[in-house]
Design a protein around this motif. Structure first.
Motif, PDB file in Angstrom:
ATOM      1  N   CYS A   1      -0.315   7.621   1.195  1.00 13.78           N
ATOM      2  CA  CYS A   1      -1.161   8.736   0.808  1.00 13.78           C
ATOM      3  C   CYS A   1      -1.764   9.511   2.163  1.00 13.78           C
ATOM      4  CB  CYS A   1      -2.290   8.158  -0.017  1.00 13.78           C
ATOM      5  SG  CYS A   1      -3.562   9.381  -0.641  1.00 13.78           S
TER       6      CYS A   1
ATOM      7  N   ASP B   1      -5.296   8.185   3.419  1.00 16.15           N
ATOM      8  CA  ASP B   1      -5.205   7.246   4.535  1.00 16.15           C
ATOM      9  C   ASP B   1      -5.564   8.035   5.642  1.00 16.15           C
ATOM     10  OD1 ASP B   1      -4.392   5.334   2.939  1.00 16.15           O
ATOM     11  OD2 ASP B   1      -1.918   5.729   3.002  1.00 16.15           O
TER      12      ASP B   1
ATOM     13  N   HIS C   1       1.030  -1.078  -0.050  1.00  6.42           N
ATOM     14  CA  HIS C   1       0.052  -0.116   0.124  1.00  6.42           C
ATOM     15  C   HIS C   1       0.690   1.187   0.064  1.00  6.42           C
ATOM     16  CE1 HIS C   1      -3.816   2.065   0.710  1.00  6.42           C
ATOM     17  NE2 HIS C   1      -3.059   3.028   1.460  1.00  6.42           N
TER      18      HIS C   1
ATOM     19  N   CYS D   1      -7.563   5.532  -1.613  1.00  6.58           N
ATOM     20  CA  CYS D   1      -6.296   4.980  -0.902  1.00  6.58           C
ATOM     21  C   CYS D   1      -6.966   4.626   0.485  1.00  6.58           C
ATOM     22  CB  CYS D   1      -5.320   5.863  -0.869  1.00  6.58           C
ATOM     23  SG  CYS D   1      -4.622   6.485  -2.552  1.00  6.58           S
TER      24      CYS D   1
END
Length: 450
Positions: free
Chosen positions: A51, A55, A48, A64
Motif C-alpha cells: 500500500c 506504507d 502485508h 496499512c
C-alpha cells in the motif's frame, strides 16, 4: 536456493534477514525474517499487502502503515517470525486503478463496491507467491501465529497444510478511515477472529438411531483446530410429529452428543421450522432445557415478511449459533435493518438454500450473484447448500477466493445413497477440509461380513 536471495538489513524495528524471490521487475516477492529463524518453533507471520499511500505516505484513509509498523515490532520482539510484503497494490487493482477507487469512494461508494466496479471482484489478490516464499524460507509446515484481522488469510494457509492461530492486529480507526473499517468488518468479515466457517452434515433422526455410534467415531477421527473451520451436525426436528415432547428422542440425541469428543469444535444443530405460536416456544424451551450439550439452531420460514419474525424470541433461546435458512425469494428479508444487524453478530449465519434437501445444484455464477446480494447488505457470515459432496467442494474454494471471506457449506442428499447416510461419502466430504487421524472401523459391518 534457486530464484531466492537473502541478505541482512538493520531497521528501526530491529535486524532482519531480507529475502527476495525473483519475478517480474517491480513485483518481486519480498519477505523479512528474524535473523535466527527456527522453523521448528512457532512462527509469527504477517502477510502485508502493498500500500504505497499507507506504507510510504502514511495516509489516514487506511491503517496499512500502522499495521506494517506494529507487525514488524511484534516480529522483532518475538524473535521468530516472517513479514511477507505482498506486491499487489490496491487489492491487486494496481496503483492507477486504486486512485480511481479512491475517487469513487469520495463520491460515496465503499471500497468493496469500488473494487467490483473497477475489476469485477471485491478483492483480486492472489496469495500464491506468498505461499511459495514462505515454503522456501521455512522448508516445512511450521505452526503459524498469523498477525491479521483477515480470516481468509488463515483459510488460505490452512488449505496449504499449516496449523494456524490468528492474532488480531487492531488499529484504532480515525475520522478518515471509519467507513473503511466498517466495510472491512461487514463485507470482508475482518476483525472477527471468533467467527468460523462450518462444514455441515445434515442427519436424519433415523441416522442417529441406527448409526449414531459410527457417525460419532467418524467425526471424532478428524483433527479440528480451535480456530478455523468447524463441523456442524444437523438434526431435523418435527414439532408437528411430537418430536419436542418425545422423551425417548431426547435420550437418543443426548446419548449421541456424549459420543462426540471435541464438542468445542463439533456443534450439534437442531433444524426447526419457524413458528410464532407461544405454545411452540414453551415446548421448544422445555425440550432445549432437557439437552445436556451445547447446541445451535437452524431456523427456516416460508414467510418473507420480516415483521413476523420475532428476533427477540430467537435471541432468548439458549444456543451457540443461529443459522437462518433463506431461499432466493426471501432475500427481501434483508430490507429490515434489525434483521440485517442481527445476522452481523458473531456466530449467526445466513444459509442460502433453494434446494431444501433435494440435492439440486446450481452454477457457481448463480451462487455468486446470490452471495453478492447478501454481502452488499453488509453481511458476510454466509453458508450455502444444494447437492454438495466431496466432488463439489472446489466450488466453495472458488467462492471464498472470489469474495475473500469464509464460506460455510451444508450437505445432505449428496452424502446419501438410497436415502441412507453413506459413511464413505461423508468421510470423503469431511476429509476435503480436515486431517483424519485414523479411519474408524464399523463393528456392525464387520459382524455382517462374518
Amino acid at each position: 536456493m534457486k530464484n531466492l536471495i537473502s541478505t541482512q538489513i538493520p531497521t528501526e524495528f530491529g535486524n532482519f534477514k531480507l529475502w527476495v524471490q525473483n519475478g517480474e521487475r517491480g513485483r518481486e516477492t519480498i519477505a523479512l525474517s528474524s535473523i535466527n529463524l527456527d522453523p521448528k518453533g512457532e512462527i509469527l507471520l504477517r502477510i502485508h499487502s502493498e500500500c504505497l499511500t499507507g506504507d510510504t505516505f502514511y495516509s489516514l484513509a487506511c491503517d496499512c502503515g500502522q499495521q506494517k509498523n506494529t507487525a514488524l515490532r511484534e516480529i522483532s520482539k518475538h524473535g521468530n517470525g516472517i513479514f511477507i510484503y505482498h506486491r499487489q497494490e490496491g487489492r491487486n487493482l494496481g496503483l492507477f486503478k486504486k486512485v480511481q477507487a479512491y475517487n469513487l469512494i469520495l463520491d460515496g461508494l465503499d471500497t468493496h463496491e469500488a473494487n467490483i466496479l473497477l475489476s469485477g471482484k471485491p478483492d483480486g489478490r492472489d496469495y500464491t507467491n506468498c505461499l511459495e516464499i514462505l515454503e522456501k524460507i521455512l522448508g516445512q509446515k511450521s505452526p503459524i501465529v498469523l498477525l491479521s484481522n483477515n480470516p481468509y488469510k488463515r483459510l488460505f494457509l490452512e488449505r496449504a497444510g499449516y496449523k494456524v492461530v490468528m492474532h488480531s492486529l487492531l488499529i484504532e480507526p480515525n475520522l478518515h478511515n471509519k467507513k473503511y473499517f466498517t466495510t472491512k468488518e461487514q463485507k470482508f468479515s475482518h476483525y472477527d477472529a471468533k467467527h468460523s466457517p462450518y462444514i455441515g452434515v445434515t442427519l436424519w433422526l433415523q441416522d442417529v438411531k441406527e448409526q449414531g455410534e459410527i457417525i460419532a467415531k467418524l467425526v471424532n477421527s478428524f483433527e479440528i483446530n480451535d480456530q478455523g473451520r468447524k463441523i456442524f451436525l444437523g438434526l431435523a426436528l418435527s414439532p408437528k410429529n411430537g418430536d419436542l415432547k418425545n422423551r425417548q428422542l431426547q435420550k437418543h440425541i443426548n446419548n449421541f452428543a456424549k459420543k462426540i469428543k471435541n464438542q468445542k469444535n463439533v456443534n450439534l444443530v437442531l433444524h426447526l421450522d419457524y413458528c410464532q405460536q407461544r405454545q411452540f416456544y414453551r415446548e421448544l424451551k422445555n425440550f432445549l432445557d432437557s439437552l445436556t450439550f451445547r447446541y445451535s439452531l437452524q431456523i427456516r420460514t416460508n414467510d418473507s415478511a420480516t415483521e413476523k419474525i420475532n428476533l427477540e424470541i430467537l435471541d432468548s433461546l439458549k444456543k451457540e449459533n443461529i443459522i437462518f435458512q433463506i431461499r432466493s425469494e426471501q432475500i427481501s428479508l434483508l430490507k429490515n435493518p434489525e434483521f440485517t444487524e442481527y445476522f452481523q453478530k458473531t456466530g449467526n449465519y445466513l444459509l442460502l438454500d433453494d434446494s431444501l434437501g433435494r440435492g439440486i445444484s446450481e452454477s457457481i455464477s448463480t451462487t455468486q450473484e446470490k452471495i453478492l446480494s447478501i454481502v452488499r447488505k453488509g453481511l458476510s457470515h454466509i453458508a450455502v447448500a444444494g447437492g454438495y459432496d466431496s466432488k463439489k467442494l472446489d466450488k466453495i474454494i472458488a467462492l471464498e477466493d472470489f469474495f475473500k471471506i469464509p464460506i460455510s457449506v451444508d450437505a445432505e442428499s449428496g452424502l446419501r445413497q438410497k436415502g441412507k447416510l453413506n459413511l464413505d461419502k461423508t468421510a470423503e466430504y469431511l476429509k476435503y477440509f480436515f486431517d483424519q487421524n485414523k479411519k474408524p472401523t464399523n463393528r456392525q459391518d464387520k459382524k455382517t461380513k462374518k
